[in-house]
Write a protein that holds these residues in place. Structure first.
Motif, PDB file in Angstrom:
ATOM      1  N   CYS A  59       1.796   0.802  -5.085  1.00  0.00           N
ATOM      2  CA  CYS A  59       0.357   0.531  -4.981  1.00  0.00           C
ATOM      3  C   CYS A  59      -0.373   0.897  -6.278  1.00  0.00           C
ATOM      4  CB  CYS A  59      -0.245   1.319  -3.820  1.00  0.00           C
ATOM      5  SG  CYS A  59       0.338   0.814  -2.200  1.00  0.00           S
ATOM      6  N   ARG A 104       3.005   7.117   0.558  1.00  0.00           N
ATOM      7  CA  ARG A 104       2.860   6.529   1.886  1.00  0.00           C
ATOM      8  C   ARG A 104       2.350   7.577   2.866  1.00  0.00           C
ATOM      9  NH1 ARG A 104       8.052   2.432   2.769  1.00  0.00           N
ATOM     10  NH2 ARG A 104       7.406   0.948   1.154  1.00  0.00           N
ATOM     11  N   ASN A 105       1.561   7.127   3.821  1.00  0.00           N
ATOM     12  CA  ASN A 105       1.055   8.028   4.844  1.00  0.00           C
ATOM     13  C   ASN A 105       2.216   8.767   5.511  1.00  0.00           C
ATOM     14  OD1 ASN A 105      -1.431   6.921   4.233  1.00  0.00           O
ATOM     15  ND2 ASN A 105      -1.534   5.662   6.080  1.00  0.00           N
ATOM     16  N   LYS A 109       2.559   4.766   8.840  1.00  0.00           N
ATOM     17  CA  LYS A 109       1.801   3.707   9.491  1.00  0.00           C
ATOM     18  C   LYS A 109       0.471   3.485   8.774  1.00  0.00           C
ATOM     19  CE  LYS A 109       3.633   4.612  14.129  1.00  0.00           C
ATOM     20  NZ  LYS A 109       3.277   4.984  15.529  1.00  0.00           N
ATOM     21  N   PHE A 110      -0.001   2.235   8.835  1.00  0.00           N
ATOM     22  CA  PHE A 110      -1.333   1.920   8.309  1.00  0.00           C
ATOM     23  C   PHE A 110      -2.363   2.586   9.206  1.00  0.00           C
ATOM     24  CE2 PHE A 110      -5.142  -0.651   7.773  1.00  0.00           C
ATOM     25  CZ  PHE A 110      -5.160  -0.882   6.405  1.00  0.00           C
ATOM     26  N   CYS A 112      -6.478   2.896  10.109  1.00  0.00           N
ATOM     27  CA  CYS A 112      -7.772   2.235   9.939  1.00  0.00           C
ATOM     28  C   CYS A 112      -8.715   2.789  10.999  1.00  0.00           C
ATOM     29  CB  CYS A 112      -7.624   0.723  10.073  1.00  0.00           C
ATOM     30  SG  CYS A 112      -9.155  -0.190   9.798  1.00  0.00           S
ATOM     31  N   HIS A 142      -5.834   2.363   4.981  1.00  0.00           N
ATOM     32  CA  HIS A 142      -4.780   2.411   3.965  1.00  0.00           C
ATOM     33  C   HIS A 142      -3.422   2.743   4.584  1.00  0.00           C
ATOM     34  CE1 HIS A 142      -6.449   6.640   3.949  1.00  0.00           C
ATOM     35  NE2 HIS A 142      -5.174   6.852   4.250  1.00  0.00           N
ATOM     36  N   HIS A 143      -2.399   2.415   3.829  1.00  0.00           N
ATOM     37  CA  HIS A 143      -1.015   2.742   4.205  1.00  0.00           C
ATOM     38  C   HIS A 143      -0.430   3.780   3.255  1.00  0.00           C
ATOM     39  CE1 HIS A 143       3.398   2.156   4.613  1.00  0.00           C
ATOM     40  NE2 HIS A 143       3.109   1.806   5.861  1.00  0.00           N
ATOM     41  N   ASN A 181      -3.446  11.147   6.833  1.00  0.00           N
ATOM     42  CA  ASN A 181      -2.325  10.619   6.051  1.00  0.00           C
ATOM     43  C   ASN A 181      -1.360  11.672   5.518  1.00  0.00           C
ATOM     44  OD1 ASN A 181      -3.836  11.716   3.871  1.00  0.00           O
ATOM     45  ND2 ASN A 181      -5.005   9.797   3.746  1.00  0.00           N
TER      46      ASN A 181
END
Length: 229
Positions: A59, A104-105, A109-110, A112, A142-143, A181
């Protein structure tokens, strides 16, 4: 206050930031395509959220090498204010304009949803519209928002007052249950050493209209306008 918003292939919050800035300043920001090598003379540069280059490789890693980022880095070195939101935060860390990385979290998982956000200092051009310790309600989406840095870096950020925001509950208390996260020390946003560059994962531009559930993002834009006008 004059501002510019950088647009990448995959940006999806650029127009949201444009609307928030236009509402706060009374004038539209200049929208700058990432392949442009020059920027207009502005007081604020915003690197918005989204999925630049589809989040391929890592990212923000590809976007950090876009032609316009060289000019953004030069402006930042000259003291021009730079704000990176979500993917913009990732890009600024990849470009070396902010310390740390976004992983990454923790739950892979994403996420929101709206989160609690505590203002760690009001002593910056970005946070002057808030009180230190104020608790905000701001959405995240965010992921890869898991902020990480080594312990020495985290200690320096603490000592130098470079932590802008932390995830918290409604009472302003930190803890894993309030951390969406897994970010180190519940960090949601950090400054550079001079506090002229800010990166944060939550989206204040999506918290400026009561129809969206919260207007707590207004303070960030109002504070910047007052500080930079």
């Amino acid at each position: 206050m004059k501002s510019a918003v950088i647009v990448f292939p995959g940006s999806n919050r650029d127009n949201d930031v444009r609307l928030a800035l236009a509402d706060a300043t009374g004038r539209d920001p200049t929208m700058v395509w990432h392949r442009d090598a020059t920027l207009p003379e502005v007081d604020l540069i915003v690197v918005p959220g989204g999925f630049s280059y589809g989040d391929y490789l890592r990212c923000g890693a590809i976007a950090a090498h876009s032609p316009v980022l060289r000019e953004v880095a030069e402006r930042a070195r000259r003291g021009v204010a730079v704000l990176g939101i979500c993917n913009g935060f990732q890009i600024l860390t990849e470009a070396g304009l902010l310390p740390g990385v976004l992983l990454r979290n923790a739950n892979l998982k994403f996420v929101c949803r709206e989160v609690g956000l505590r203002v760690e200092t009001s002593q910056s051009l970005f946070t002057a519209g808030y009180a230190t310790g104020q608790v905000l309600r701001i959405p995240v989406a965010h992921h890869d928002g898991n902020y990480f840095a080594d312990d020495d870096t985290l200690d320096r950020l603490e000592e130098r007052g470079q932590i802008a925001f932390r995830y918290c509950n409604a009472d302003g208390v930190f803890g894993s249950e309030a951390n969406p996260n897994g970010s180190a020390r519940n960090i949601a946003g950090v400054f550079n050493e001079t506090k002229t560059v800010l990166g944060l994962m939550p989206h204040p531009e999506n918290a400026v209209d009561g129809l969206l559930g919260s207007t707590d993002g207004r303070g960030l834009f109002a504070g910047m306008v007052e500080a930079l006008s």
